[in-house]
Write a protein that holds these residues in place. Structure first.
Motif, PDB file in Angstrom:
ATOM      1  N   ASN A  60       9.829 -18.908   0.164  1.00 51.39           N
ATOM      2  CA  ASN A  60      10.590 -18.660   1.378  1.00 51.39           C
ATOM      3  C   ASN A  60       9.589 -18.352   2.486  1.00 51.39           C
ATOM      4  O   ASN A  60       8.412 -18.682   2.358  1.00 51.39           O
ATOM      5  CB  ASN A  60      11.581 -17.511   1.159  1.00 51.39           C
ATOM      6  N   LYS A  61      10.018 -17.742   3.550  1.00 58.43           N
ATOM      7  CA  LYS A  61       9.122 -17.426   4.656  1.00 58.43           C
ATOM      8  C   LYS A  61       9.176 -15.942   4.965  1.00 58.43           C
ATOM      9  O   LYS A  61       9.445 -15.531   6.080  1.00 58.43           O
ATOM     10  CB  LYS A  61       9.483 -18.259   5.869  1.00 58.43           C
ATOM     11  N   LEU A  62       8.917 -15.143   3.937  1.00 62.70           N
ATOM     12  CA  LEU A  62       8.858 -13.697   4.126  1.00 62.70           C
ATOM     13  C   LEU A  62       7.524 -13.354   4.765  1.00 62.70           C
ATOM     14  O   LEU A  62       6.504 -13.943   4.446  1.00 62.70           O
ATOM     15  CB  LEU A  62       9.005 -12.975   2.791  1.00 62.70           C
ATOM     16  N   TYR A  63       7.536 -12.418   5.675  1.00 66.13           N
ATOM     17  CA  TYR A  63       6.309 -12.028   6.372  1.00 66.13           C
ATOM     18  C   TYR A  63       6.313 -10.525   6.616  1.00 66.13           C
ATOM     19  O   TYR A  63       7.267  -9.836   6.279  1.00 66.13           O
ATOM     20  CB  TYR A  63       6.165 -12.792   7.692  1.00 66.13           C
ATOM     21  N   GLY A  64       5.228 -10.061   7.190  1.00 63.32           N
ATOM     22  CA  GLY A  64       5.113  -8.633   7.467  1.00 63.32           C
ATOM     23  C   GLY A  64       4.441  -7.917   6.322  1.00 63.32           C
ATOM     24  O   GLY A  64       3.922  -8.527   5.403  1.00 63.32           O
ATOM     25  N   THR A  65       4.489  -6.616   6.390  1.00 69.03           N
ATOM     26  CA  THR A  65       3.851  -5.836   5.330  1.00 69.03           C
ATOM     27  C   THR A  65       4.809  -5.633   4.174  1.00 69.03           C
ATOM     28  O   THR A  65       6.005  -5.500   4.350  1.00 69.03           O
ATOM     29  CB  THR A  65       3.406  -4.453   5.839  1.00 69.03           C
ATOM     30  N   PHE A  66       4.239  -5.606   3.022  1.00 73.16           N
ATOM     31  CA  PHE A  66       4.991  -5.363   1.802  1.00 73.16           C
ATOM     32  C   PHE A  66       5.339  -3.878   1.770  1.00 73.16           C
ATOM     33  O   PHE A  66       4.490  -3.043   2.048  1.00 73.16           O
ATOM     34  CB  PHE A  66       4.100  -5.732   0.614  1.00 73.16           C
ATOM     35  N   PRO A  67       6.570  -3.520   1.442  1.00 70.18           N
ATOM     36  CA  PRO A  67       6.949  -2.096   1.422  1.00 70.18           C
ATOM     37  C   PRO A  67       6.075  -1.296   0.455  1.00 70.18           C
ATOM     38  O   PRO A  67       5.953  -1.648  -0.709  1.00 70.18           O
ATOM     39  CB  PRO A  67       8.394  -2.106   0.942  1.00 70.18           C
ATOM     40  N   SER A  68       5.474  -0.241   0.946  1.00 69.83           N
ATOM     41  CA  SER A  68       4.588   0.556   0.095  1.00 69.83           C
ATOM     42  C   SER A  68       5.361   1.342  -0.951  1.00 69.83           C
ATOM     43  O   SER A  68       4.805   1.742  -1.972  1.00 69.83           O
ATOM     44  CB  SER A  68       3.756   1.509   0.945  1.00 69.83           C
ATOM     45  N   ASP A  69       6.648   1.537  -0.734  1.00 69.19           N
ATOM     46  CA  ASP A  69       7.466   2.305  -1.672  1.00 69.19           C
ATOM     47  C   ASP A  69       8.376   1.422  -2.525  1.00 69.19           C
ATOM     48  O   ASP A  69       9.404   1.870  -3.000  1.00 69.19           O
ATOM     49  CB  ASP A  69       8.290   3.339  -0.916  1.00 69.19           C
ATOM     50  N   ILE A  70       7.974   0.188  -2.738  1.00 66.18           N
ATOM     51  CA  ILE A  70       8.831  -0.759  -3.455  1.00 66.18           C
ATOM     52  C   ILE A  70       9.213  -0.271  -4.853  1.00 66.18           C
ATOM     53  O   ILE A  70      10.316  -0.501  -5.313  1.00 66.18           O
ATOM     54  CB  ILE A  70       8.191  -2.160  -3.521  1.00 66.18           C
ATOM     55  N   SER A  71       8.320   0.438  -5.507  1.00 63.88           N
ATOM     56  CA  SER A  71       8.631   0.890  -6.871  1.00 63.88           C
ATOM     57  C   SER A  71       9.799   1.857  -6.895  1.00 63.88           C
ATOM     58  O   SER A  71      10.463   2.013  -7.916  1.00 63.88           O
ATOM     59  CB  SER A  71       7.402   1.533  -7.518  1.00 63.88           C
ATOM     60  N   LYS A  72      10.100   2.486  -5.771  1.00 65.54           N
ATOM     61  CA  LYS A  72      11.222   3.421  -5.716  1.00 65.54           C
ATOM     62  C   LYS A  72      12.567   2.719  -5.693  1.00 65.54           C
ATOM     63  O   LYS A  72      13.562   3.279  -6.115  1.00 65.54           O
ATOM     64  CB  LYS A  72      11.107   4.318  -4.489  1.00 65.54           C
ATOM     65  N   PHE A  73      12.599   1.491  -5.181  1.00 64.81           N
ATOM     66  CA  PHE A  73      13.902   0.843  -5.113  1.00 64.81           C
ATOM     67  C   PHE A  73      14.025  -0.439  -5.914  1.00 64.81           C
ATOM     68  O   PHE A  73      15.085  -1.057  -5.920  1.00 64.81           O
ATOM     69  CB  PHE A  73      14.385   0.656  -3.664  1.00 64.81           C
ATOM     70  N   ILE A  74      12.999  -0.844  -6.630  1.00 66.49           N
ATOM     71  CA  ILE A  74      13.169  -1.903  -7.632  1.00 66.49           C
ATOM     72  C   ILE A  74      12.487  -1.467  -8.928  1.00 66.49           C
ATOM     73  O   ILE A  74      11.818  -2.229  -9.581  1.00 66.49           O
ATOM     74  CB  ILE A  74      12.675  -3.285  -7.150  1.00 66.49           C
ATOM     75  N   GLY A  75      12.709  -0.240  -9.291  1.00 71.95           N
ATOM     76  CA  GLY A  75      12.042   0.372 -10.435  1.00 71.95           C
ATOM     77  C   GLY A  75      12.338  -0.262 -11.778  1.00 71.95           C
ATOM     78  O   GLY A  75      11.563  -0.121 -12.712  1.00 71.95           O
ATOM     79  N   PHE A  76      13.447  -0.987 -11.906  1.00 72.95           N
ATOM     80  CA  PHE A  76      13.799  -1.598 -13.185  1.00 72.95           C
ATOM     81  C   PHE A  76      13.497  -3.088 -13.230  1.00 72.95           C
ATOM     82  O   PHE A  76      13.771  -3.749 -14.223  1.00 72.95           O
ATOM     83  CB  PHE A  76      15.280  -1.369 -13.495  1.00 72.95           C
ATOM     84  N   VAL A  77      12.937  -3.625 -12.162  1.00 74.37           N
ATOM     85  CA  VAL A  77      12.622  -5.054 -12.115  1.00 74.37           C
ATOM     86  C   VAL A  77      11.447  -5.346 -13.040  1.00 74.37           C
ATOM     87  O   VAL A  77      10.391  -4.728 -12.939  1.00 74.37           O
ATOM     88  CB  VAL A  77      12.314  -5.506 -10.671  1.00 74.37           C
ATOM     89  N   VAL A  78      11.656  -6.283 -13.966  1.00 75.68           N
ATOM     90  CA  VAL A  78      10.590  -6.687 -14.877  1.00 75.68           C
ATOM     91  C   VAL A  78      10.055  -8.070 -14.529  1.00 75.68           C
ATOM     92  O   VAL A  78       8.977  -8.446 -14.956  1.00 75.68           O
ATOM     93  CB  VAL A  78      11.043  -6.641 -16.359  1.00 75.68           C
ATOM     94  N   THR A  79      10.815  -8.839 -13.762  1.00 70.57           N
ATOM     95  CA  THR A  79      10.373 -10.150 -13.301  1.00 70.57           C
ATOM     96  C   THR A  79      10.453 -10.167 -11.787  1.00 70.57           C
ATOM     97  O   THR A  79      11.530 -10.001 -11.220  1.00 70.57           O
ATOM     98  CB  THR A  79      11.273 -11.276 -13.870  1.00 70.57           C
ATOM     99  N   LEU A  80       9.306 -10.367 -11.147  1.00 70.96           N
ATOM    100  CA  LEU A  80       9.238 -10.371  -9.694  1.00 70.96           C
ATOM    101  C   LEU A  80       8.400 -11.553  -9.252  1.00 70.96           C
ATOM    102  O   LEU A  80       7.253 -11.691  -9.663  1.00 70.96           O
ATOM    103  CB  LEU A  80       8.607  -9.065  -9.200  1.00 70.96           C
TER     104      LEU A  80
END
Length: 104
Positions: A60-80
């Motif tokens: 896709n065309k995602l841009y910008g900075t990656f959220p530094s707190d991503i582990s807090k809101f996708i903590g159960f994601v095993v495939t990214l």
């Protein structure tokens, strides 16, 4: 196109690229949206999907900075999968974040 005028339980499970744990609930387990023409920053609204285990926003065309707190809101994601987006920052930040997640 997604329409959000239906608020019945499980309606979101019928959207393209969305899988739920149970079709009669709105607990999303997987977003599979590769090459969908998505443009913008990383969708922070994903934090509302607390049962998510798989997230594919590749090509896709995602841009910008990656959220530094991503582990807090996708903590159960095993495939990214965020490959082939507009910024190489995503890959570097993802590697760092995965290291932090796995070492805790």
């Amino acid at each position: 196109m997604w329409k959000f005028d239906n608020l019945t339980e499980g309606f979101i499970c019928k959207f393209a690229g969305i899988r739920c744990w149970n079709p009669d609930e709105s607990r999303v387990s997987r977003f599979s949206l590769p090459d969908m023409g998505l443009i913008g920053e990383f969708p922070r609204g994903i934090q509302n999907c607390s049962s998510l285990t798989s997230l594919d926003l590749s090509s896709n065309k995602l841009y910008g900075t990656f959220p530094s707190d991503i582990s807090k809101f996708i903590g159960f994601v095993v495939t990214l999968d965020l490959a082939t987006n507009s910024q190489a920052q995503y890959l570097l930040a993802l590697r760092i974040e995965l290291f932090l997640i796995t070492s805790n």
